[in-house]
Design a protein around this motif. Structure first.
Motif, PDB file in Angstrom:
ATOM      1  N   LYS A  30       0.846  -1.212   0.000  1.00  0.00           N
ATOM      2  CA  LYS A  30       0.000   0.000   0.000  1.00  0.00           C
ATOM      3  C   LYS A  30       0.872   1.250   0.000  1.00  0.00           C
ATOM      4  N   ASP A  31       1.943   1.242   0.818  1.00  0.00           N
ATOM      5  CA  ASP A  31       2.874   2.371   0.852  1.00  0.00           C
ATOM      6  C   ASP A  31       3.529   2.577  -0.511  1.00  0.00           C
ATOM      7  N   ARG A  32       3.943   1.490  -1.114  1.00  0.00           N
ATOM      8  CA  ARG A  32       4.634   1.564  -2.406  1.00  0.00           C
ATOM      9  C   ARG A  32       3.719   2.211  -3.455  1.00  0.00           C
ATOM     10  N   ARG A  33       2.441   1.836  -3.442  1.00  0.00           N
ATOM     11  CA  ARG A  33       1.488   2.426  -4.389  1.00  0.00           C
ATOM     12  C   ARG A  33       1.269   3.908  -4.096  1.00  0.00           C
ATOM     13  N   ALA A  34       1.167   4.261  -2.811  1.00  0.00           N
ATOM     14  CA  ALA A  34       0.918   5.653  -2.425  1.00  0.00           C
ATOM     15  C   ALA A  34       2.089   6.552  -2.817  1.00  0.00           C
ATOM     16  N   LEU A  35       3.318   6.097  -2.591  1.00  0.00           N
ATOM     17  CA  LEU A  35       4.486   6.918  -2.901  1.00  0.00           C
ATOM     18  C   LEU A  35       4.784   6.954  -4.397  1.00  0.00           C
ATOM     19  N   ARG A  36       4.222   6.011  -5.127  1.00  0.00           N
ATOM     20  CA  ARG A  36       4.376   6.043  -6.585  1.00  0.00           C
ATOM     21  C   ARG A  36       3.803   7.346  -7.149  1.00  0.00           C
ATOM     22  N   ALA A  37       2.720   7.827  -6.517  1.00  0.00           N
ATOM     23  CA  ALA A  37       2.087   9.069  -6.986  1.00  0.00           C
ATOM     24  C   ALA A  37       3.048  10.244  -6.866  1.00  0.00           C
ATOM     25  N   ILE A  38       3.842  10.286  -5.782  1.00  0.00           N
ATOM     26  CA  ILE A  38       4.823  11.366  -5.613  1.00  0.00           C
ATOM     27  C   ILE A  38       5.917  11.240  -6.669  1.00  0.00           C
ATOM     28  N   CYS A  39       6.380  10.031  -6.905  1.00  0.00           N
ATOM     29  CA  CYS A  39       7.416   9.802  -7.920  1.00  0.00           C
ATOM     30  C   CYS A  39       6.918  10.261  -9.295  1.00  0.00           C
ATOM     31  N   ASP A  40       5.648   9.968  -9.606  1.00  0.00           N
ATOM     32  CA  ASP A  40       5.092  10.322 -10.914  1.00  0.00           C
ATOM     33  C   ASP A  40       4.849  11.821 -11.041  1.00  0.00           C
ATOM     34  N   GLU A  41       4.493  12.472  -9.917  1.00  0.00           N
ATOM     35  CA  GLU A  41       4.176  13.897  -9.956  1.00  0.00           C
ATOM     36  C   GLU A  41       5.423  14.761 -10.154  1.00  0.00           C
ATOM     37  N   HIS A  42       6.554  14.320  -9.611  1.00  0.00           N
ATOM     38  CA  HIS A  42       7.803  15.090  -9.693  1.00  0.00           C
ATOM     39  C   HIS A  42       8.928  14.207 -10.242  1.00  0.00           C
ATOM     40  N   PRO A  43       8.806  13.722 -11.491  1.00  0.00           N
ATOM     41  CA  PRO A  43       9.774  12.730 -11.981  1.00  0.00           C
ATOM     42  C   PRO A  43      11.200  13.251 -12.111  1.00  0.00           C
ATOM     43  N   GLN A  44      11.386  14.559 -12.255  1.00  0.00           N
ATOM     44  CA  GLN A  44      12.728  15.122 -12.441  1.00  0.00           C
ATOM     45  C   GLN A  44      13.241  15.871 -11.226  1.00  0.00           C
ATOM     46  N   ARG A  45      12.483  15.884 -10.136  1.00  0.00           N
ATOM     47  CA  ARG A  45      12.872  16.679  -8.973  1.00  0.00           C
ATOM     48  C   ARG A  45      13.149  15.816  -7.750  1.00  0.00           C
ATOM     49  N   PHE A  46      14.204  16.178  -7.024  1.00  0.00           N
ATOM     50  CA  PHE A  46      14.482  15.595  -5.711  1.00  0.00           C
ATOM     51  C   PHE A  46      13.564  16.298  -4.715  1.00  0.00           C
ATOM     52  N   THR A  47      12.736  15.534  -3.991  1.00  0.00           N
ATOM     53  CA  THR A  47      11.796  16.141  -3.058  1.00  0.00           C
ATOM     54  C   THR A  47      11.919  15.528  -1.670  1.00  0.00           C
ATOM     55  N   ARG A  48      11.624  16.360  -0.658  1.00  0.00           N
ATOM     56  CA  ARG A  48      11.713  15.956   0.756  1.00  0.00           C
ATOM     57  C   ARG A  48      10.355  16.173   1.407  1.00  0.00           C
ATOM     58  N   TRP A  49       9.807  15.115   2.029  1.00  0.00           N
ATOM     59  CA  TRP A  49       8.460  15.129   2.589  1.00  0.00           C
ATOM     60  C   TRP A  49       8.539  14.848   4.093  1.00  0.00           C
ATOM     61  N   LEU A  50       8.077  15.799   4.887  1.00  0.00           N
ATOM     62  CA  LEU A  50       8.114  15.685   6.339  1.00  0.00           C
ATOM     63  C   LEU A  50       6.959  14.804   6.817  1.00  0.00           C
ATOM     64  N   TYR A  51       7.267  13.776   7.598  1.00  0.00           N
ATOM     65  CA  TYR A  51       6.195  12.964   8.175  1.00  0.00           C
ATOM     66  C   TYR A  51       6.163  13.055   9.696  1.00  0.00           C
ATOM     67  N   GLU A  52       7.217  13.604  10.309  1.00  0.00           N
ATOM     68  CA  GLU A  52       7.218  13.746  11.763  1.00  0.00           C
ATOM     69  C   GLU A  52       8.174  14.838  12.204  1.00  0.00           C
ATOM     70  N   CYS A  53       7.693  15.681  13.086  1.00  0.00           N
ATOM     71  CA  CYS A  53       8.530  16.653  13.782  1.00  0.00           C
ATOM     72  C   CYS A  53       8.154  16.487  15.251  1.00  0.00           C
ATOM     73  N   GLU A  54       8.864  15.612  15.934  1.00  0.00           N
ATOM     74  CA  GLU A  54       8.490  15.176  17.285  1.00  0.00           C
ATOM     75  C   GLU A  54       8.337  16.379  18.216  1.00  0.00           C
ATOM     76  N   ARG A  55       7.278  16.348  19.032  1.00  0.00           N
ATOM     77  CA  ARG A  55       6.863  17.542  19.791  1.00  0.00           C
ATOM     78  C   ARG A  55       7.940  18.092  20.707  1.00  0.00           C
ATOM     79  N   ASP A  56       8.841  17.252  21.208  1.00  0.00           N
ATOM     80  CA  ASP A  56       9.923  17.744  22.071  1.00  0.00           C
ATOM     81  C   ASP A  56      11.200  18.038  21.286  1.00  0.00           C
TER      82      ASP A  56
END
Length: 200
Positions: A48-74
């Motif tokens: 499921k993760d692989r399919r979901a992240l495929r959309a990001i790969c397809d949307e920005h095929p020529q760009r290196f992108t960084r996606w924040l998933y956690e910024c721990e509260r402390d």
């Protein structure tokens, strides 16, 4: 924010909550190896993760992108997913003194480690090739830097990162006069957020 709820980021959050709850004030090599080992066991990158992240790969095929998933509260750790276009290489860079763990979810990455001398010279120490499911860890000690490269000339790579604090900025190393490397302060760019973020 992308409404993507990933199994892999959920498993990292649960593992890090347990690891950091056990952490002592001093985060040394032994503590890093314990966290690294537990993350390797805990991380589950599902179809499921692989399919979901495929959309990001397809949307920005020529760009290196960084996606924040956690910024721990402390502020004890930051979590990022990075998408690497075919053949993309970072500049040689440090991590602002933070420890880090980097894991390949898709593809293969080359990691070249460097040591910065007092004279400003960078010395190549080692090169590691990470394939899917493999990871590396570093303490982020003074003088440590590295460069990462997507080894595929045709396909994107996807990596998961955990850094021991708030990674707002770091230094890239550009070649200056006489072949010496010059540190260039760089802001840590985030292209977007993935999933539900906790309140700071």
């Amino acid at each position: 924010m992308l409404s993507i709820d990933l199994d892999v980021t959920r498993s990292v959050r649960a593992c890090m909550a347990s690891c950091l709850g056990d952490a002592t004030a001093t985060f040394d090599r032994a503590a890093l190896e314990r966290v690294h080992a537990r993350l390797r066991e805990a991380v589950w990158y599902s179809p499921k993760d692989r399919r979901a992240l495929r959309a990001i790969c397809d949307e920005h095929p020529q760009r290196f992108t960084r996606w924040l998933y956690e910024c721990e509260r402390d502020g004890r750790y930051t979590g990022l997913v990075m998408v690497w276009p075919a053949g993309h290489a970072t500049p040689i860079h440090d991590h602002a003194g933070l420890w880090g763990i980097e894991m390949v979810l898709q593809g293969a990455l080359s990691v070249e480690d460097y040591e910065l001398g007092h004279d400003g010279a960078l010395r190549h120490v080692a090169t590691t090739v990470l394939e899917e499911g493999q990871s590396c860890a570093f303490l982020g000690t003074q003088g440590h830097a590295h460069r990462c490269t997507n080894l595929s000339a045709r396909r994107a790579a996807v990596t998961l990162h955990v850094y021991g604090g708030l990674l707002d900025g770091y230094r890239n190393f550009d070649v200056g006069r006489g072949g010496r490397y010059v540190p260039v302060p760089t802001r840590a760019q985030v292209d977007g957020r993935i999933g539900a973020m906790r309140a700071s």
